[in-house]
Design a protein around this motif. Structure first.
Motif, PDB file in Angstrom:
ATOM      1  N   ASN A 185       0.929  -1.039   0.039  1.00  0.00           N
ATOM      2  CA  ASN A 185      -0.046   0.129  -0.049  1.00  0.00           C
ATOM      3  C   ASN A 185       0.918   1.401   0.042  1.00  0.00           C
ATOM      4  O   ASN A 185       2.044   1.440   0.602  1.00  0.00           O
ATOM      5  CB  ASN A 185      -0.799  -0.116   1.272  1.00  0.00           C
ATOM      6  CG  ASN A 185      -2.249   0.737   1.028  1.00  0.00           C
ATOM      7  OD1 ASN A 185      -2.470   1.321   0.050  1.00  0.00           O
ATOM      8  ND2 ASN A 185      -2.811   1.019   2.120  1.00  0.00           N
ATOM      9  N   VAL A 228       4.324  -1.365  -7.889  1.00  0.00           N
ATOM     10  CA  VAL A 228       2.897  -0.559  -7.706  1.00  0.00           C
ATOM     11  C   VAL A 228       3.411   0.720  -8.104  1.00  0.00           C
ATOM     12  O   VAL A 228       4.546   1.535  -8.267  1.00  0.00           O
ATOM     13  CB  VAL A 228       2.880  -0.544  -5.809  1.00  0.00           C
ATOM     14  CG1 VAL A 228       2.002   0.574  -5.583  1.00  0.00           C
ATOM     15  CG2 VAL A 228       2.737  -1.800  -5.234  1.00  0.00           C
ATOM     16  N   LYS A 255      -7.056   1.369   0.680  1.00  0.00           N
ATOM     17  CA  LYS A 255      -5.967   2.005  -0.216  1.00  0.00           C
ATOM     18  C   LYS A 255      -6.437   3.399  -0.804  1.00  0.00           C
ATOM     19  O   LYS A 255      -7.317   3.606  -1.187  1.00  0.00           O
ATOM     20  CB  LYS A 255      -5.838   0.757  -1.454  1.00  0.00           C
ATOM     21  CG  LYS A 255      -5.424  -0.385  -1.127  1.00  0.00           C
ATOM     22  CD  LYS A 255      -4.643  -0.975  -1.792  1.00  0.00           C
ATOM     23  CE  LYS A 255      -4.121  -2.608  -1.156  1.00  0.00           C
ATOM     24  NZ  LYS A 255      -5.555  -3.325  -0.998  1.00  0.00           N
ATOM     25  N   LEU A 263      -3.973   4.421  -6.701  1.00  0.00           N
ATOM     26  CA  LEU A 263      -3.076   3.321  -6.405  1.00  0.00           C
ATOM     27  C   LEU A 263      -3.328   2.186  -7.448  1.00  0.00           C
ATOM     28  O   LEU A 263      -4.441   1.631  -7.606  1.00  0.00           O
ATOM     29  CB  LEU A 263      -3.146   2.696  -4.857  1.00  0.00           C
ATOM     30  CG  LEU A 263      -1.878   1.711  -4.658  1.00  0.00           C
ATOM     31  CD1 LEU A 263      -0.690   2.219  -4.044  1.00  0.00           C
ATOM     32  CD2 LEU A 263      -2.610   0.680  -3.240  1.00  0.00           C
ATOM     33  N   TYR A 320      -2.380  -1.635  -7.685  1.00  0.00           N
ATOM     34  CA  TYR A 320      -1.881  -2.662  -6.644  1.00  0.00           C
ATOM     35  C   TYR A 320      -1.041  -3.827  -7.244  1.00  0.00           C
ATOM     36  O   TYR A 320      -1.414  -4.008  -8.555  1.00  0.00           O
ATOM     37  CB  TYR A 320      -2.919  -2.996  -5.736  1.00  0.00           C
ATOM     38  CG  TYR A 320      -2.430  -3.927  -4.571  1.00  0.00           C
ATOM     39  CD1 TYR A 320      -1.633  -3.211  -3.867  1.00  0.00           C
ATOM     40  CD2 TYR A 320      -3.066  -5.145  -4.330  1.00  0.00           C
ATOM     41  CE1 TYR A 320      -1.184  -3.985  -2.470  1.00  0.00           C
ATOM     42  CE2 TYR A 320      -2.679  -5.829  -3.114  1.00  0.00           C
ATOM     43  CZ  TYR A 320      -1.821  -5.196  -2.530  1.00  0.00           C
ATOM     44  OH  TYR A 320      -1.561  -6.132  -1.149  1.00  0.00           O
TER      45      TYR A 320
END
Ligand SMILES: *Cc1c(COP(=O)(O)O)cnc(C)c1O
Length: 364
Positions: A136, A164, A272, A276, A278
């Motif tokens: 995260n 990420v 999150k 983002l 992931y």
């Protein structure tokens, strides 16, 4: 038994061909051809510059602290970090003679809460070492602002954040350095291995000398160093795993989404931030109480599923780290968390079985 994770094993023939090459060149380490190739390919894949491969993720942290002048100083030095992480984040600081000072995490993202950083700053504070926990994104904007205001370095432990992206670019671009672990159980791996992504080229150059004993020529030892080099066999494994990253990610995403669809109504999952992208590295769930988490883990185990209490314990309770306690959110989340099995070959039946048991425990 269904393990919590399983090392990704790439195509064997391809690995054999790389090993043939290593035999032909008779070059096993010291910035060999494969280490150079993996460096370039990872920079391209991740969309970053100034990447340095090292022997493992813990040394990546240590080299980052040294290269940025956090450790290796004579005076007392402190770094603010999170207790909700793998022990290496804090133990590497302590090992380097830097006092880890814990600040509490955000109850929803489980990353270091920026609001708790400033109160922990003292005249000895030199750095912030946040963790992109479970992949995260930390609140990188807030942390960048605090670091600038107080002239602190930021080293992100990005061991979980391979690949990420945040707001359209690599999360690894944030901070003075971001470190990766390529341990066998991580999303991308080299058996053992790691990397540091530096913001500035001059820090990369300093670190390059540090990982090879400070040796800069056949008869010159320019600075204090250590041995933190990645070898050719590690790089060969990495090149093979990287080639299959797309398939690996696709399979993991499918596992992750199946869990999420089944459990997001009834359980606390990791929040999150917007923007983002992931990497599906982990599937942590937070249960209602410690008692329920322990019971869920035990029931899963009786049924052949190994979920892990991860990260548990919260590090403020680890005496050898010598940091002060007083981070109730981390303590609370750590006591109730379980990571469910996730790896690319995990089959639908196993996911459904795990979900069924978790639902039974949480409803009962
Ligand atoms: C795995 C991990 C490390 C340590 O990496 P190694 O490659 O095992 O030395 C450090 N920090 C975090 C958060 C990790 O998960």
């Amino acid at each position: 038994m269904i393990p919590v994770t399983k090392p990704y094993l790439p195509n064997r023939e391809k690995l054999n061909r790389y090993i043939d090459g290593i035999y032909e060149r008779a070059w096993l380490t010291n910035n060999g051809e494969l280490v150079q190739e993996l460096t370039k390919r990872l920079e391209a894949y991740l969309g970053v510059e100034n990447l340095l491969l090292v022997a493992n993720g813990t040394l990546a942290l240590q080299i980052a602290y040294r290269a940025l002048g956090i450790s290796g100083r004579d005076e007392a030095t402190e770094a603010i970090t999170t207790p909700f992480t793998f022990v290496a984040t804090a133990s590497s600081l302590k090992w380097e003679g830097v006092t880890p000072v814990f600040a509490d995490i955000d109850p929803n993202t489980w990353c270091l809460n920026p609001a708790n950083i400033e109160p922990a700053i003292t005249p000895n504070t030199r750095a912030i070492v946040p963790v992109h926990v479970f992949g995260n994104a930390c609140d990188v904007e807030a942390m960048g602002a605090i670091a600038q205001k107080h002239r602190l370095k930021v080293i992100y432990d990005a061991s979980h954040a391979f690949g990420v992206n945040y707001k359209g670019e690599s999360l690894l671009k944030h901070g003075d350095a971001a470190t990766l672990s390529f341990h066998a159980t991580k999303l991308f791996h080299t058996g053992e291995g790691g990397a540091v992504v530096f913001k500035r080229k001059e820090d990369l150059e300093r670190a390059k000398k540090m990982i090879n004993f400070g040796i800069t020529g056949p008869e010159t030892i320019e600075a204090l160093g250590i041995n933190a080099k990645m070898n050719e066999l590690q790089a060969a494994m990495g090149l093979c795993v990287l080639d299959e990253m797309e398939e690996n990610l696709k399979a993991r995403a499918a596992v992750w989404h199946r869990y999420e669809q089944a459990l997001n109504q009834t359980l606390q999952l990791q929040a999150k931030p917007k923007g983002l992208e992931y990497n599906y590295a982990y599937f942590p769930i937070v249960l209602e109480s410690e008692e329920q988490a322990v019971r869920a883990a035990a029931t899963l185990k009786e049924n052949g599923v190994l979920a892990r209490r991860y990260f548990y314990p919260s590090l403020e309770s680890v005496a050898c780290l010598g940091a002060e306690a007083g981070q109730p959110v981390s303590k609370e989340i750590a006591s109730r968390i379980l990571c469910l099995p996730i790896y690319s070959e995990l089959i639908t039946d196993s996911i459904d079985k795990t979900v069924g048991i978790v639902k039974e425990v949480t409803n009962g």
